[in-house]
Design an enzyme around this catalytic site. Structure first.
Site, short mmCIF file in Angstrom:
data_model
loop_
_atom_site.label_atom_id
_atom_site.label_comp_id
_atom_site.label_asym_id
_atom_site.label_seq_id
_atom_site.Cartn_x
_atom_site.Cartn_y
_atom_site.Cartn_z
N GLN A 83 0.82 -1.32 -0.39
CA GLN A 83 -0.42 -0.14 0.03
C GLN A 83 1.28 1.05 -0.28
OE1 GLN A 83 -2.61 -0.22 2.96
NE2 GLN A 83 -4.05 2.05 2.17
N SER A 134 5.15 -5.94 3.08
CA SER A 134 2.88 -6.10 3.99
C SER A 134 2.05 -6.68 2.99
CB SER A 134 3.13 -4.17 4.56
OG SER A 134 2.08 -4.14 4.94
N LEU A 135 1.21 -5.87 2.53
CA LEU A 135 0.15 -6.45 0.97
C LEU A 135 0.74 -7.05 -0.10
CD1 LEU A 135 -2.64 -6.45 -0.33
CD2 LEU A 135 -1.65 -4.34 -1.48
N ARG A 170 -8.88 -7.59 4.67
CA ARG A 170 -7.79 -7.62 4.47
C ARG A 170 -8.10 -6.12 5.40
NH1 ARG A 170 -2.53 -5.45 3.97
NH2 ARG A 170 -0.98 -6.29 5.65
N HIS A 197 0.53 -2.42 11.26
CA HIS A 197 1.84 -3.66 11.80
C HIS A 197 2.43 -2.90 13.27
CE1 HIS A 197 2.33 -4.94 8.13
NE2 HIS A 197 2.52 -4.07 7.21
N GLN A 236 0.62 -10.75 10.57
CA GLN A 236 1.57 -9.70 10.06
C GLN A 236 0.60 -8.62 10.27
OE1 GLN A 236 0.57 -8.39 6.23
NE2 GLN A 236 1.96 -9.47 5.17
#
Length: 375
Positions: free
Chosen positions: A79, A164-165, A189, A277, A326
């Site tokens: 993202q 991440s994503l 998510r 996070h 995560q």
């Protein structure tokens, strides 16, 4: 004790032309086990339309890929990489354009229209940017496949990861789950992270020009001035000189106020919904766990490096647990890229919108070979 590995059986769906297509380009699956060596298997040419079914996975050794030796890697953005106009190139490649149409049925709206026309504020929202980047990044794989030599590049890839994503995109590319199942997870998510962000005043800020130890000192100093509900921490370990800090709004403001005294070159408040996070995302975990528990996740065909611990995982149940963790765990991207380079990575490709990942790789190793494939 090492356990045995159940190898995959592959069932094909037919595309319109009648030719078998697949979930992903399989290339080769290779790994070492402490007790026996499994030779590299040519699993054939494929596309994003293949359904891959594994037998019982009760005996999967999660450390199956730990001794991986990378030569060619696919890296997927997270993202923040989104930009109005992405997806235009994909429309020139039928297989890539088809992904957007399939995505519409799952999302319930025209994702391509949002990608191409925005507006920016809409595309930047967590609930839209995450599925938009996921679809566009996998569309970039099809754009690459369509060019001369593209299939050979895809077949050569022996490790993948995403920021991440982007870890979800990497897992889809590696055949751990289908395009559709991955998109459903990404959609949930984004929604869960947005809802968690709405529940508390939090934010993220990039600290430019400091190493991780100095950023930690900055966080410690800021935390001395705020209550427990506003504590901050390093959330994204990107590379030396670029770390993202997440936390309560007052804590972030304290970080920004103190940054110059710690010799930071600058701070950049990130246009995200909240403190990704960190523990602020805890409300999203249970929703992800529920969705992941009902998702068919299989052994990846190549190593997929986790953001949580910078290691590849083979056991589907472990992958589910890692993905749920995560959203509250710091992203270990710096360690991931350093390990790839130290283990001999020769060539990498960033697939999807933007050039954030390529910029990080180049910052860590100016001589690294990385190519951007956009859609």
């Amino acid at each position: 004790m090492s356990s045995s590995v159940v190898l995959p059986s592959i069932s094909f769906k037919k595309c319109a032309s009648g030719a078998p297509e697949s979930c992903r380009s399989f290339g080769h699956l290779g790994f070492d086990n402490d007790i026996r060596r499994i030779s590299r298997l040519n699993l054939g040419k494929s596309r994003i339309f293949m359904s891959v079914t594994f037998g019982s996975q009760a005996a999967v050794d999660d450390a199956l890929f730990r001794a991986y030796k990378p030569s060619s890697a696919f890296l997927f953005p997270g993202q923040g990489a989104q930009a109005v106009g992405m997806g235009v190139e994909a429309q020139k490649v039928p297989a890539a354009a088809e992904l957007y149409k399939r995505a519409n049925d799952i999302l319930g709206f025209d994702i391509l229209d949002t990608c191409i026309n925005g507006p920016k504020e809409k595309l930047d929202s967590t609930v839209l940017s995450q599925p938009a980047i996921y679809v566009t990044s996998l569309a970039a794989v099809e754009v690459l496949r369509a060019r001369d030599g593209g299939q050979q590049i895809i077949d050569s890839v022996d490790v993948t990861c995403g920021l991440s994503l982007g870890e979800y995109t990497a897992l889809a590319f590696a055949g751990a789950f289908s395009f559709e199942d991955g998109l459903k997870l990404v959609k949930l998510r984004g929604e869960a992270m947005q809802d968690a962000s709405d529940a508390a005043k939090s934010a993220m800020v990039s600290i430019i020009g400091l190493d991780s130890a100095k950023v930690q000192e900055l966080c410690d100093a800021a935390n001395e001035e705020v209550d427990d509900g506003n504590k901050v921490q390093i959330a994204n370990f990107l590379c030396t000189g670029n770390y993202a800090v997440s936390g309560g709004l007052k804590g972030i403001e304290a970080v920004e106020a103190k940054a110059k005294s710690f010799k930071a070159r600058m701070t950049v408040r990130l246009a995200v919904a909240g403190a990704f996070h960190t523990r602020f995302m805890e409300p999203a975990v249970s929703r992800l766990e529920a969705a992941l528990s009902s998702t068919d996740i299989r052994i990846p065909r190549i190593p997929v490096i986790s953001n949580v611990d910078a290691e590849p995982h083979a056991d589907p149940e472990t992958i589910k647990k890692i993905l749920a963790r995560q959203v509250t765990s710091p992203v270990q991207w710096e360690t991931t890229v350093k390990t790839l380079l130290d283990r001999g990575l020769r060539k990498s490709y960033e697939l999807g919108p933007g050039k954030v990942v390529a910029g990080i790789v180049k910052r860590m190793d100016k001589g690294a070979s990385i190519e951007n494939i956009s859609a």
